[in-house]
Design a protein around this motif. Structure first.
Motif, PDB file in Angstrom:
ATOM      1  N   SER A 345     -16.521   4.229  -0.875  1.00 31.92           N
ATOM      2  CA  SER A 345     -15.717   3.462  -1.820  1.00 31.92           C
ATOM      3  C   SER A 345     -14.340   4.095  -1.910  1.00 31.92           C
ATOM      4  CB  SER A 345     -16.384   3.443  -3.198  1.00 31.92           C
ATOM      5  OG  SER A 345     -15.596   2.731  -4.129  1.00 31.92           O
ATOM      6  N   GLY A 346     -13.309   3.268  -2.061  1.00 31.85           N
ATOM      7  CA  GLY A 346     -11.956   3.789  -2.129  1.00 31.85           C
ATOM      8  C   GLY A 346     -11.003   2.814  -2.788  1.00 31.85           C
ATOM      9  N   ARG A 347      -9.754   3.254  -2.917  1.00 31.70           N
ATOM     10  CA  ARG A 347      -8.710   2.451  -3.565  1.00 31.70           C
ATOM     11  C   ARG A 347      -7.706   1.966  -2.525  1.00 31.70           C
ATOM     12  NH1 ARG A 347      -3.632   3.605  -5.637  1.00 31.70           N
ATOM     13  NH2 ARG A 347      -3.889   5.766  -4.944  1.00 31.70           N
ATOM     14  N   ASN A 387      -5.745  -6.485  -2.836  1.00 31.51           N
ATOM     15  CA  ASN A 387      -4.408  -6.142  -3.297  1.00 31.51           C
ATOM     16  C   ASN A 387      -4.333  -4.641  -3.547  1.00 31.51           C
ATOM     17  OD1 ASN A 387      -3.187  -8.864  -3.576  1.00 31.51           O
ATOM     18  ND2 ASN A 387      -4.791  -9.139  -5.104  1.00 31.51           N
ATOM     19  N   VAL A 388      -3.102  -4.120  -3.577  1.00 29.58           N
ATOM     20  CA  VAL A 388      -2.907  -2.690  -3.840  1.00 29.58           C
ATOM     21  C   VAL A 388      -3.493  -2.339  -5.203  1.00 29.58           C
ATOM     22  CG1 VAL A 388      -1.201  -0.883  -4.199  1.00 29.58           C
ATOM     23  CG2 VAL A 388      -0.857  -2.562  -2.389  1.00 29.58           C
ATOM     24  N   GLY A 389      -4.291  -1.277  -5.233  1.00 27.72           N
ATOM     25  CA  GLY A 389      -4.923  -0.840  -6.471  1.00 27.72           C
ATOM     26  C   GLY A 389      -6.367  -1.270  -6.601  1.00 27.72           C
ATOM     27  N   ASP A 390      -6.816  -2.221  -5.771  1.00 28.69           N
ATOM     28  CA  ASP A 390      -8.206  -2.676  -5.835  1.00 28.69           C
ATOM     29  C   ASP A 390      -9.158  -1.576  -5.389  1.00 28.69           C
ATOM     30  OD1 ASP A 390      -7.259  -5.081  -6.655  1.00 28.69           O
ATOM     31  OD2 ASP A 390      -7.701  -6.172  -4.804  1.00 28.69           O
ATOM     32  N   GLN A 391     -10.319  -1.505  -6.041  1.00 29.79           N
ATOM     33  CA  GLN A 391     -11.379  -0.591  -5.634  1.00 29.79           C
ATOM     34  C   GLN A 391     -12.344  -1.386  -4.761  1.00 29.79           C
ATOM     35  OE1 GLN A 391     -10.939   2.476  -6.766  1.00 29.79           O
ATOM     36  NE2 GLN A 391     -12.689   3.502  -5.834  1.00 29.79           N
ATOM     37  N   VAL A 392     -12.552  -0.947  -3.537  1.00 28.27           N
ATOM     38  CA  VAL A 392     -13.365  -1.709  -2.588  1.00 28.27           C
ATOM     39  C   VAL A 392     -14.457  -0.829  -1.991  1.00 28.27           C
ATOM     40  CG1 VAL A 392     -11.514  -3.315  -1.998  1.00 28.27           C
ATOM     41  CG2 VAL A 392     -11.752  -1.203  -0.709  1.00 28.27           C
ATOM     42  N   ASP A 393     -15.548  -1.469  -1.586  1.00 22.72           N
ATOM     43  CA  ASP A 393     -16.648  -0.805  -0.883  1.00 22.72           C
ATOM     44  C   ASP A 393     -16.538  -1.130   0.598  1.00 22.72           C
ATOM     45  OD1 ASP A 393     -17.748   0.249  -3.226  1.00 22.72           O
ATOM     46  OD2 ASP A 393     -18.810  -1.636  -3.641  1.00 22.72           O
ATOM     47  N   CYS A 394     -16.795  -0.140   1.435  1.00 19.27           N
ATOM     48  CA  CYS A 394     -16.646  -0.303   2.881  1.00 19.27           C
ATOM     49  C   CYS A 394     -17.774   0.424   3.609  1.00 19.27           C
ATOM     50  CB  CYS A 394     -15.298   0.228   3.368  1.00 19.27           C
ATOM     51  SG  CYS A 394     -13.861  -0.420   2.504  1.00 19.27           S
ATOM     52  N   SER A 407     -11.857   4.118  10.819  1.00 19.09           N
ATOM     53  CA  SER A 407     -11.928   2.659  10.811  1.00 19.09           C
ATOM     54  C   SER A 407     -13.034   2.233   9.850  1.00 19.09           C
ATOM     55  CB  SER A 407     -12.217   2.113  12.213  1.00 19.09           C
ATOM     56  OG  SER A 407     -11.152   2.416  13.092  1.00 19.09           O
ATOM     57  N   LEU A 408     -12.688   1.310   8.967  1.00 13.58           N
ATOM     58  CA  LEU A 408     -13.632   0.832   7.957  1.00 13.58           C
ATOM     59  C   LEU A 408     -13.863  -0.664   8.109  1.00 13.58           C
ATOM     60  CD1 LEU A 408     -12.079   2.671   4.869  1.00 13.58           C
ATOM     61  CD2 LEU A 408     -14.003   3.449   6.265  1.00 13.58           C
ATOM     62  N   GLY A 409     -14.980  -1.121   7.580  1.00 14.09           N
ATOM     63  CA  GLY A 409     -15.295  -2.541   7.591  1.00 14.09           C
ATOM     64  C   GLY A 409     -15.830  -2.984   6.249  1.00 14.09           C
ATOM     65  N   MET A 410     -15.457  -4.187   5.856  1.00 17.32           N
ATOM     66  CA  MET A 410     -15.952  -4.749   4.602  1.00 17.32           C
ATOM     67  C   MET A 410     -16.994  -5.828   4.856  1.00 17.32           C
ATOM     68  SD  MET A 410     -12.273  -5.034   2.589  1.00 17.32           S
ATOM     69  CE  MET A 410     -12.956  -6.095   1.326  1.00 17.32           C
ATOM     70  N   ARG A 411     -16.847  -6.559   5.949  1.00 15.16           N
ATOM     71  CA  ARG A 411     -17.769  -7.665   6.211  1.00 15.16           C
ATOM     72  C   ARG A 411     -19.175  -7.170   6.533  1.00 15.16           C
ATOM     73  NH1 ARG A 411     -16.002  -9.914  12.204  1.00 15.16           N
ATOM     74  NH2 ARG A 411     -16.691  -8.104  13.396  1.00 15.16           N
ATOM     75  N   LEU A 413     -20.961  -5.289   4.938  1.00 13.68           N
ATOM     76  CA  LEU A 413     -21.795  -5.223   3.734  1.00 13.68           C
ATOM     77  C   LEU A 413     -22.494  -6.546   3.462  1.00 13.68           C
ATOM     78  CD1 LEU A 413     -19.328  -3.250   1.434  1.00 13.68           C
ATOM     79  CD2 LEU A 413     -21.362  -2.362   2.584  1.00 13.68           C
ATOM     80  N   ALA A 414     -22.086  -7.618   4.141  1.00 14.18           N
ATOM     81  CA  ALA A 414     -22.718  -8.935   3.995  1.00 14.18           C
ATOM     82  C   ALA A 414     -23.430  -9.301   5.296  1.00 14.18           C
ATOM     83  CB  ALA A 414     -21.668  -9.987   3.644  1.00 14.18           C
ATOM     84  N   ALA A 415     -24.419 -10.191   5.192  1.00 14.15           N
ATOM     85  CA  ALA A 415     -25.179 -10.611   6.374  1.00 14.15           C
ATOM     86  C   ALA A 415     -24.273 -11.362   7.340  1.00 14.15           C
ATOM     87  CB  ALA A 415     -26.339 -11.503   5.948  1.00 14.15           C
ATOM     88  N   ASN A 416     -24.444 -11.092   8.636  1.00 11.93           N
ATOM     89  CA  ASN A 416     -23.661 -11.762   9.671  1.00 11.93           C
ATOM     90  C   ASN A 416     -24.245 -13.146   9.922  1.00 11.93           C
ATOM     91  OD1 ASN A 416     -22.171 -12.576  11.830  1.00 11.93           O
ATOM     92  ND2 ASN A 416     -22.643 -10.823  13.132  1.00 11.93           N
ATOM     93  N   PRO A 417     -23.523 -14.198   9.571  1.00 10.70           N
ATOM     94  CA  PRO A 417     -24.081 -15.554   9.777  1.00 10.70           C
ATOM     95  C   PRO A 417     -24.313 -15.881  11.238  1.00 10.70           C
ATOM     96  CG  PRO A 417     -21.745 -15.658   9.203  1.00 10.70           C
ATOM     97  CD  PRO A 417     -22.154 -14.247   9.027  1.00 10.70           C
TER      98      PRO A 417
END
Length: 622
Positions: A345-347, A387-394, A407-411, A413-417
């Protein structure tokens, strides 16, 4: 001017000297006509009066001698007190709107302008009852008050202190009064001095008004008592202090030393830090192991910080400083703390056209590429999602400590359709969707959120030659298609529209064979032959070598002209059919020969000779 008869009458009881009372009692005349006169004249008048009344004095010798003695004493004190070059200590009796009434121990009070005792805020520095130093000024007021000056007394006392500071080369305190042309006017113990703008600070000040009202220490650099000119310098003292600090700092300044300094100035490329008489540059790249857009993201002017000396050039006296070097490089063990596949998790600290940078910790940043933000291909810019300042999981995709990249990925974390696409839309299944985009090579059809399929231009029609998909489809149309192929790893889905209808070529090849004679119409002509429509949506090629008559003469094929053609070649895989006009004539000749070879009927038949004769006689006319 004070009011003043009332003020004079009010204070006369306390200020009238003892000598004035005997005069009234002895002479029986008023002393007011004598009092305003200078003390010397008063003494002279009384002497002459005593001479003219000698007989009376002889009758009262003790009284006259006591009076003369007192008057002489009073005159002597008044003369001493009234000297213009002597500082007198008086007492403030009254303050009016324009003047200050002062008791100086003489026959009458003195007055000085109230402007001489105003402070910098415009208020009097003295109140009734306060002791005040004054000097006699020239002349008297109309009411008989002695003209006094507090500034002259202050200036006389100040000059002694200023001369001592100048001779002993010691600093002296001054208060900045106002800004004037070329510099500032300062007050030193009541005396005014000139502080040139170039001597106000180590570096030229853009706005000298910032010093107004400040009490500062200065050095007296020029003094002319005769003209009353004083020139002072603040810069000289600051330079001396700086040189002293600099000498102490240089004694223990060397590479690797950790020092405490004060941030003096900020630029786009770094911060200048005062180490004590010498400035060092803290470059922005040496401020943090992470990314900084500007030095102010870490420090501000006036901050006291610890820095490490990275490089010191003794000749040029240049010092390079580092702040991040005070802590270990976080990238050294980044691969152990952020293994591939780990959820972190990061900003969000920065958003660009190609992705977003996420700060995982101080000095460690990772990039989420736009292609790794969502399974959908629709996203045009990362700012649509973060947006800048958002806390996101990767999810950590890769780590390269040498290049300081994660290198990080957000997708992820969700199932690949796309993984379930084979089960949901198997090959051969009919799907329905909306035309989202048209290109030169085909049409993209969205069958669900994030899933687009491509209908290639060749799969739009069995029969029509489609040059651009816009000839058949429009953006926004809802169409049905057949799933032709799925490639989940490449996120590709191939669709076909023409496959909803039977393949006319397959039907043609089932119903026709080489040797069949078909009636066709010339569609278009090329240099090597002509393309002929032999069935709906089916074209064949008649080469120029096959377009000849029975006599071997070339036949000109023109668009729209119809002929009989014989199929001489068929290629089902390539969907090609070869046609010939020449073969049709050869087939007719063989039929005639076969007919001649048949046995002649006994009844009503003709002989071969007869047929040949008929052929020569009448057949040539056909």
């Amino acid at each position: 001017m004070p009011d003043d008869n009332n003020a004079h009458n009010l204070d006369s009881a306390s200020s009238t000297s003892v000598a004035e009372r005997p005069v009234e009692s002895v002479e029986g005349s008023t002393v007011d006509s004598v009092s305003p006169q200078p003390p010397q004249s008063v003494h002279t008048d009384f002497s002459s009066h005593n001479d003219s009344t000698q007989n009376s004095d002889e009758k009262q010798p003790s009284t006259t001698e006591d009076f003369a003695s007192a008057l002489e004493s009073f005159t002597t004190e008044s003369e001493e007190a009234a000297r213009e070059d002597k500082v007198i200590k008086g007492t403030v009796l009254k303050i009016t709107a324009t003047h200050v009434v002062v008791d100086i121990g003489a026959k009458s009070e003195g007055m000085l302008p109230i402007t001489e005792v105003m402070d910098h805020s415009g208020k009097p520095r003295f109140q009734p009852g306060d002791e005040i130093a004054v000097m006699r000024d020239k002349g008297e007021t109309e009411e008989g008050y002695v003209n006094l000056s507090h500034q002259k007394a202050q200036r006389l006392r100040a000059w002694d202190e200023i001369e001592r500071a100048h001779n002993e080369k010691k600093p002296i305190k001054a208060t900045v009064i106002e800004r004037i042309k070329g510099g500032l006017t300062v007050d030193i113990l009541g005396a005014q001095a000139f502080l040139p703008g170039s001597q106000a600070d180590l570096r030229p000040l853009r706005n000298l008004d910032v010093l107004k009202g400040e009490t500062i220490e200065v050095a007296v650099i020029k003094l002319n008592k005769k003209r009353g000119n004083i020139v002072v310098s603040r810069k000289q003292l600051m330079e001396e202090e700086q040189n002293e600090k600099k000498s102490k700092t240089l004694e223990h300044l060397e590479e690797g030393t950790i020092l405490t300094g004060v941030v003096k100035n900020l630029t786009e490329y770094g911060a200048f830090v005062d180490l004590g008489g010498i400035d060092g540059l803290l470059h922005i790249t040496d401020m943090s192991w992470g990314r900084l857009t500007h030095p102010r993201d870490l420090v501000n002017v006036g901050d006291q910080i610890q820095v490490k000396v990275l490089k010191f050039d003794k000749d040029k006296q240049r010092v390079s400083l580092g702040f991040k070097q005070l802590t270990p490089d976080p990238w050294l063990d980044a691969s152990h703390r952020y293994p591939v596949g780990a959820h972190v998790s990061g900003r969000v600290i920065s958003v660009t056209d190609y992705g977003a940078f996420v700060e995982l910790e101080q000095g460690i940043e990772g990039l989420v590429h736009v292609s790794e933000m969502t399974w959908s291909k629709r996203i045009k810019h990362p700012s649509k999602l973060v947006n800048v300042g958002d806390q996101v999981d990767c999810v950590v995709l890769s780590v390269n400590p040498q290049e300081r990249r994660i290198s990080l990925g957000m997708r992820q974390l969700a199932a690949n359709p796309w993984d379930a696409l084979h089960d949901k839309y198997p090959v051969g299944a009919t799907v329905e969707g909306r035309v989202r985009n048209l290109t030169d090579f085909g049409a993209f059809i969205e069958i669900e959120e994030g899933i687009d399929g491509l209908v290639h231009v060749s799969n739009l029609s069995w029969t029509k030659r489609v040059k651009h998909p816009s000839e058949v489809l429009k953006k926004g149309d809802r169409v049905k298609a057949i799933v032709l192929a799925i490639e989940p790893d490449k996120r590709r889905l191939s669709l076909g529209v023409k496959q909803l209808q039977p393949d006319v070529w397959e039907t043609f090849f089932e119903q026709h064979h080489v040797g069949d004679v078909l009636h066709g119409k010339v569609l278009r002509v090329a240099t090597f032959g002509a393309f002929v429509e032999i069935a709906e949506g089916i074209e064949g090629l008649c080469h120029n070598s096959e377009a000849v008559d029975a006599n071997g003469q070339p036949i000109t094929l023109e668009p729209g002209v119809e002929h009989d053609f014989k199929i001489i070649k068929m290629n089902q895989e390539e969907k090609k059919v070869g046609l010939s006009i020449k073969a049709v004539g050869e087939e007719a000749s063989r039929s005639e020969v076969e007919a001649y070879k048949q046995p002649v009927s006994s009844t009503g038949g003709s002989t071969i000779g007869e047929l040949m004769s008929w052929k020569r006689a009448g057949g040539d006319n056909n």
